[in-house]
Design a protein around this motif. Structure first.
Motif, PDB file in Angstrom:
ATOM      1  N   ASN A 254      60.293  62.335 -27.836  1.00 39.23           N
ATOM      2  CA  ASN A 254      59.784  64.289 -28.213  1.00 39.23           C
ATOM      3  C   ASN A 254      60.701  65.096 -27.440  1.00 39.23           C
ATOM      4  O   ASN A 254      60.365  66.426 -27.842  1.00 39.23           O
ATOM      5  N   ALA A 255      60.976  65.140 -26.484  1.00 37.94           N
ATOM      6  CA  ALA A 255      62.211  66.145 -26.481  1.00 37.94           C
ATOM      7  C   ALA A 255      63.583  66.073 -27.577  1.00 37.94           C
ATOM      8  O   ALA A 255      63.638  67.518 -27.849  1.00 37.94           O
TER       9      ALA A 255
ATOM     10  N   SER B 298      61.807  62.013 -19.433  1.00 43.46           N
ATOM     11  CA  SER B 298      62.208  62.666 -20.871  1.00 43.46           C
ATOM     12  C   SER B 298      63.461  62.314 -20.015  1.00 43.46           C
ATOM     13  O   SER B 298      64.570  62.137 -21.069  1.00 43.46           O
TER      14      SER B 298
ATOM     15  N   HIS C 210      59.034  60.055 -23.983  1.00 49.20           N
ATOM     16  CA  HIS C 210      59.133  61.707 -23.469  1.00 49.20           C
ATOM     17  C   HIS C 210      59.866  62.215 -24.177  1.00 49.20           C
ATOM     18  O   HIS C 210      60.308  63.024 -24.384  1.00 49.20           O
ATOM     19  N   TRP C 211      61.637  61.013 -24.015  1.00 51.86           N
ATOM     20  CA  TRP C 211      63.018  61.342 -24.447  1.00 51.86           C
ATOM     21  C   TRP C 211      62.299  61.509 -25.538  1.00 51.86           C
ATOM     22  O   TRP C 211      63.035  62.700 -26.162  1.00 51.86           O
TER      23      TRP C 211
END
Length: 453
Positions: free
Chosen positions: A12-13, A2, A9-10
């Motif tokens: 999504n964060a 992330s 993932h980044w």
């Protein structure tokens, strides 16, 4: 990971952070899109005969300054009112020009709640004709606004006037233009998007002629992209201002969570090679254009939000994740034993907290009053007021008992709890699982009854 900027993932964060902000305040009020104008004077005077596509560095620098100026107008000049929270993301078009999507959350007193307030902020009609101006200064301003709107804020035209327009999909406009004409703005609380005032010619609306690709088109208010006249005059570019009271706007902002970044299929060939595996020769690669590459090389941010959001881990007892290098397992196990959750239990066990039940907080509320010290692995009381918001890592319901633990950490039941075992205790009785604890507290109800948790 992330921490990889622009990775799935980044994104999504970032999306989870955005939803935490919406949970703390309310749904976004305004959705603003600003697109780089290749005809800005700051760009054209520096090209020296080159095309805009040849100078992505120049485009990036100018757009960064323009975007910062727009954010100053919103945050400092308060053109829409006081903004306690906002978020924005930079994206890049196929042709290379950058644009920014901005979500604005207004304080309760400044929110647009009536059709009249929407009309004062957002216009979806052609500007008045310059001949209606009362003096030379007003006429010059109307002439400039008409030029900006006709150049930047008219969609297409598409449909029967231009069937080959890029927005046409299966014979229809993918952006739903032309919009229906309407004499008055209608705001429906049950929907996220209002129907803006777009008056027909017989109701006082205007028509105009525009030139696109060497062709002249007749357009009316049904082709106008909603805008704010003051911002358009100030920034001279495409600035779409929408009244958007929906949390799904946050998902659109980080749509790469589901869409993924731009991709390119690449195939390698070796001349004279026998027995080639054509399937294996194809590679699915991330596509990065020159404008995006320069943006990253200049270390410009591609996303920002306010206030700050702190992600907090959730895990069952003794099941926290530990990162380690090979050969350093034992040392990593000792340093990684404590987490934000175990520190939460330790904080509640201190004499100061036990003596003041009125200070007890939910796990997710801790960042408002405390900060997590990564060195001491402990929650430290803040000396100054902070707007920091906490969010607990999202857990899939199929993950088992840790999902129900997360539910408890968002419930008042977790206040003052000093251990996992204490968290499982209801009316002096220790439950066998967090799921049973949630059931006894009434957080969960029988799924067969049709109710939701």
């Amino acid at each position: 990971s992330s921490t990889f900027l622009g990775g799935p993932h980044w994104y999504n964060a970032q999306f989870q952070d955005g939803m935490a902000i919406c949970r703390e305040y309310h749904k976004p009020d305004l959705f603003i899109t600003m697109t780089c104008n290749p005809h800005w004077e700051e760009i054209t005077t520096q090209l020296n005969g080159a095309s805009v596509q040849d100078r992505p560095d120049l485009v990036a620098r100018v757009f960064k300054q323009k975007k910062d100026r727009l954010m100053d107008d919103i945050m400092k000049a308060r053109v829409f009112g006081l903004v306690p929270a906002h978020m924005w993301v930079i994206e890049f078009q196929k042709r290379g020009l950058p644009h920014v999507h901005i979500l604005v959350i207004l304080r309760e007193e400044d929110r647009l709640t009536t059709a009249a307030q929407v009309d004062e902020t957002i216009c979806a009609e052609l500007p008045p004709h310059p001949d209606t101006a009362e003096n030379a200064e007003a006429r010059g301003q109307l002439e400039r606004l008409n030029r900006i709107v006709s150049t930047n804020m008219i969609h297409g035209p598409c449909g029967s006037q231009n069937p080959s327009s890029p927005c046409m999909v299966d014979g229809k406009c993918s952006k739903n233009f032309p919009k229906p004409l309407c004499a008055h703005t209608m705001v429906d609380e049950g929907t996220s998007w209002p129907q803006y005032r777009r008056r027909a010619a017989n109701d006082g609306g205007r028509t105009a002629k525009i030139h696109r690709g060497g062709t002249e088109y007749d357009v009316d208010n049904s082709w106008v992209v909603p805008y704010n006249p003051w911002l358009s005059l100030r920034h001279n570019c495409h600035i779409n201002v929408e009244y958007a009271k929906s949390p799904t706007s946050c998902k659109y902002l980080y749509k790469y969570v589901t869409k993924g970044s731009d991709r390119a299929m690449v195939r390698t060939e070796v001349e004279g090679q026998d027995g080639r595996d054509e399937i294996a020769e194809y590679e699915d690669l991330r596509s990065v254009g020159s404008s995006e590459a320069v943006w990253h090389l200049m270390a410009y941010p591609i996303a920002r939000k306010h206030p700050a959001v702190q992600a907090m881990r959730v895990h069952l007892e003794g099941e926290q994740q530990v990162n380690f290098d090979e050969g350093q397992e034992e040392a990593a196990l000792e340093t990684g034993r404590k987490t934000e959750l175990t520190a939460f239990f330790e904080l509640n066990a201190t004499e100061a907290m036990r003596a003041t039940p009125e200070k007890w907080l939910q796990y997710v509320e801790l960042p408002k009053k405390f900060r997590y010290d990564a060195k001491t692995k402990a929650w430290v009381e803040r000396k100054n007021k902070s707007d920091c918001i906490g969010r607990v890592h999202s857990i899939n319901p199929v993950a088992g008992d840790v999902f129900y633990l997360r539910l408890l950490l968002h419930n008042d039941h977790c206040k003052g709890k000093q251990s996992f075992n204490d968290l499982c205790t209801v009316n002096g009785e220790v439950c066998d699982s967090f799921m049973e604890t949630c059931t006894k507290l009434g957080i969960l109800q029988d799924v067969m009854s049709g109710t939701r948790c």
